[in-house]
Structure formats: structure tokens, C-alpha cells
Design a protein around this motif. Structure first.
Motif, short mmCIF file in Angstrom:
data_model
loop_
_atom_site.label_atom_id
_atom_site.label_comp_id
_atom_site.label_asym_id
_atom_site.label_seq_id
_atom_site.Cartn_x
_atom_site.Cartn_y
_atom_site.Cartn_z
N TYR A 163 0.79 -1.23 0.00
CA TYR A 163 0.00 0.00 0.00
C TYR A 163 0.83 1.28 0.00
O TYR A 163 1.95 1.32 0.49
N ILE A 164 0.19 2.30 -0.54
CA ILE A 164 0.73 3.66 -0.54
C ILE A 164 -0.03 4.45 0.52
O ILE A 164 -1.26 4.42 0.55
N VAL A 183 2.16 9.68 -5.67
CA VAL A 183 1.47 8.39 -5.69
C VAL A 183 1.85 7.62 -6.96
O VAL A 183 2.18 6.43 -6.91
N LEU A 200 -4.09 1.89 -2.14
CA LEU A 200 -3.96 3.24 -1.58
C LEU A 200 -4.71 3.29 -0.26
O LEU A 200 -5.89 2.90 -0.18
N ARG A 221 -5.84 10.98 -5.90
CA ARG A 221 -4.78 10.01 -5.58
C ARG A 221 -5.10 8.63 -6.16
O ARG A 221 -4.23 7.94 -6.69
N LEU A 225 -3.08 6.38 -9.10
CA LEU A 225 -2.70 4.97 -8.94
C LEU A 225 -3.25 4.12 -10.07
O LEU A 225 -2.51 3.38 -10.73
N THR A 233 -5.56 -2.98 -8.47
CA THR A 233 -5.44 -1.90 -7.49
C THR A 233 -6.48 -2.06 -6.39
O THR A 233 -7.54 -2.65 -6.58
#
Length: 278
Positions: A163-164, A183, A200, A221, A225, A233
Motif C-alpha cells: 500500500y501507498i 502516488v 492506496l 490520488r 494509482l 489496485t
């Protein structure tokens, strides 16, 4: 000696994810919280249509009442005390109940940025692989740490969803990236080192969530991604019945939902018990 076996295991796991995303029209659910740490609730989630589950060590700490914690926020502080062997037992139980076709990714001590650093051994990866995990749910906040985990996870046939996050997050739940451009840059770096699914963290889990729409900054964001990587995702944090459609509209493939399911289960049990109390 086991390279072919593990590549095959990963391919089967990857197909579970891709098939589920396709079956659910492009966006599916990763069911966690009580539905990951309790085999009965895992079966309920699967019977309801979930095809992806996530047991994790903070949820198990909460389920066990470890040191008296009563909220996920409290559990984050002592999650490192839940051993990998305990998570293997939880995972094996869930796997036996839901069968082989459900994708299971697992959060383990040392796979997150822990309050007390925990070093993962090759034995830990072997345990999780043999317990029936398809993947590991990873929340490292350092790219080099993440790269080591990806390499070892793949060695034992485990996919990695990582994860970000954001530098101002209450808990460090991912590689920090504060702008949409950052990101995209971090997502590219994660895909390059072999992360199989990139998520995310919204930052909405502990700050409160408004009904319906999601903040524009989070939408931006997520867009960065989704448009940057070719792997599946995910979005995690604060997703609930009022806003999940807004998340799905971003094009993200997997919505990670745990706390909301915990609250719904809690309220259902509370109301059911009231029936029997004069």
C-alpha cells in the motif's frame, strides 16, 4: 527444487483475483476484520458472495481481547505481539471452512511497520504458504523493506498486496506519497520490484467519514494509482455502505472493508440478544 511448484501456486492465486474482479464487473470486495479472523464469519462472507478474505494480526488481537483492546485503533499498537504461527493457525482454519477457491491474503507481524520491529524469517513465509495463504497483506513504509518481503514471498509462492500511504497518517500503513504525482511515482516503483497488487490507504479510517461522496484529494490520488499501474489496485480505509459506490467509480479493482463489517456484525448481535432479554 520448488520453483516450479511455487510459480504454479502464484499463478493459481493470481487467477483467483483476476477472475473475481472480472466476475464482479471490475470492482470487488476484500472482506477483512471479523470476517477474516473468525472462520464462521469468513463462511458468512463467502456465502454472501465475497471471494477474497484477509485475516490480519490487529484484527486477531481485537478478536482475542489481547491486553483488553476494544478497538482496531488500540489493536494497532500491540498487533506485533500476535505471532506468525498464530496467524498460520487462523489462516488454516479459515481455509478449511471456505475451501480452495477463495483468495486469502494475510497480515502478519513483521509485514507491517510495527511499533516494535519484527524480523521475518524464511520459516514464517513457509508457515503461511503451507497454512493455505495465497498472499500476504503488507503495510511496509520503506521500499527496500518491501522489496525484501516481495522476493521472499514469491520464493514461497505468495502474492503480495502492498500500500501507498501519506506522511501524515495516524499509523504508517504504506510507502508515503503526499501528492497525486508522488502516488504515481511510488506506484511505479512498487510495480517494478514485483508487488502483485497495489493499494492506496485513504486515511479515512480514524478521522471519520462523511456519507456518500469521497474527498476530491482522495479521488485524485486513486486516479493517479489506477492510471499508472497494470496490476490490480485496491483502496482501503473508511469504505462504508454510503460511499463504496463512489470508490468503485474511481476504477479501483478491490475495496478493502473491515471496520464497517465489524460494526454491522456488532450491532446485529446486540439487537439479536435484546430479543431474549426481558
Amino acid at each position: 527444487m520448488i520453483d516450479g511448484d511455487m510459480k504454479r501456486k502464484m499463478e493459481i492465486a493470481r487467477n483467483k483475483v483476476i477472475d473475481t474482479i472480472r466476475e464482479h464487473g471490475g470492482t470487488t470486495l476484500l472482506s477483512t476484520g471479523i470476517t477474516g479472523d473468525d472462520a464462521r464469519m469468513a463462511k458468512a462472507a463467502v456465502d454472501g458472495g465475497a471471494r477474497m478474505l484477509e485475516p490480519n494480526h490487529p484484527a486477531v488481537a481485537l478478536a482475542r481481547g489481547w491486553k483488553g483492546v476494544t478497538s482496531m485503533h488500540q489493536a494497532e499498537e500491540i498487533r506485533h505481539e500476535i505471532s506468525v504461527s498464530e496467524m498460520a493457525r487462523v489462516t488454516a482454519g479459515v481455509r478449511r471452512v471456505v475451501g480452495p477457491d477463495i483468495y486469502i491474503t494475510v497480515g502478519i507481524s513483521g509485514g507491517f511497520t510495527e511499533v516494535v520491529p519484527k524480523l521475518l524469517s524464511t520459516e514464517d513465509f513457509r508457515l503461511m504458504s503451507e497454512a493455505g495463504a495465497d498472499g500476504l497483506h503488507i503495510h511496509k513504509s520503506d521500499l527496500s523493506d518491501l522489496q525484501e518481503i516481495v522476493a521472499m514471498a514469491h520464493r514461497y509462492g505468495l502474492l503480495v498486496d502492498a500500500y501507498i500511504g501519506h506522511s501524515q497518517d495516524l499509523h504508517p500503513f504504506g510507502i508515503p506519497a503526499d501528492t497525486a504525482d508522488e502516488v504515481a511515482q511510488v506506484a511505479q516503483a512498487m510495480e517494478k520490484i514485483g508487488v502483485d497488487m497495489i493499494g492506496l490507504m485513504t486515511g479515512m479510517s480514524y478521522e471519520g467519514v462523511a456519507a456518500g461522496e469521497i474527498p476530491e484529494v482522495i479521488r485524485e490520488r486513486l486516479k493517479a494509482l489506477v492510471e499508472t499501474v497494470s496490476v490490480p489496485t485496491l483502496a482501503e480505509g473508511g469504505i462504508n455502505p454510503q460511499n463504496f459506490k463512489a470508490f468503485a467509480d474511481t476504477g479501483v479493482n478491490i475495496l478493502v472493508v473491515g471496520t464497517t463489517l465489524d460494526h454491522l456484525a456488532y450491532n446485529s448481535v446486540k439487537e439479536a440478544v435484546k430479543i431474549f432479554i426481558p
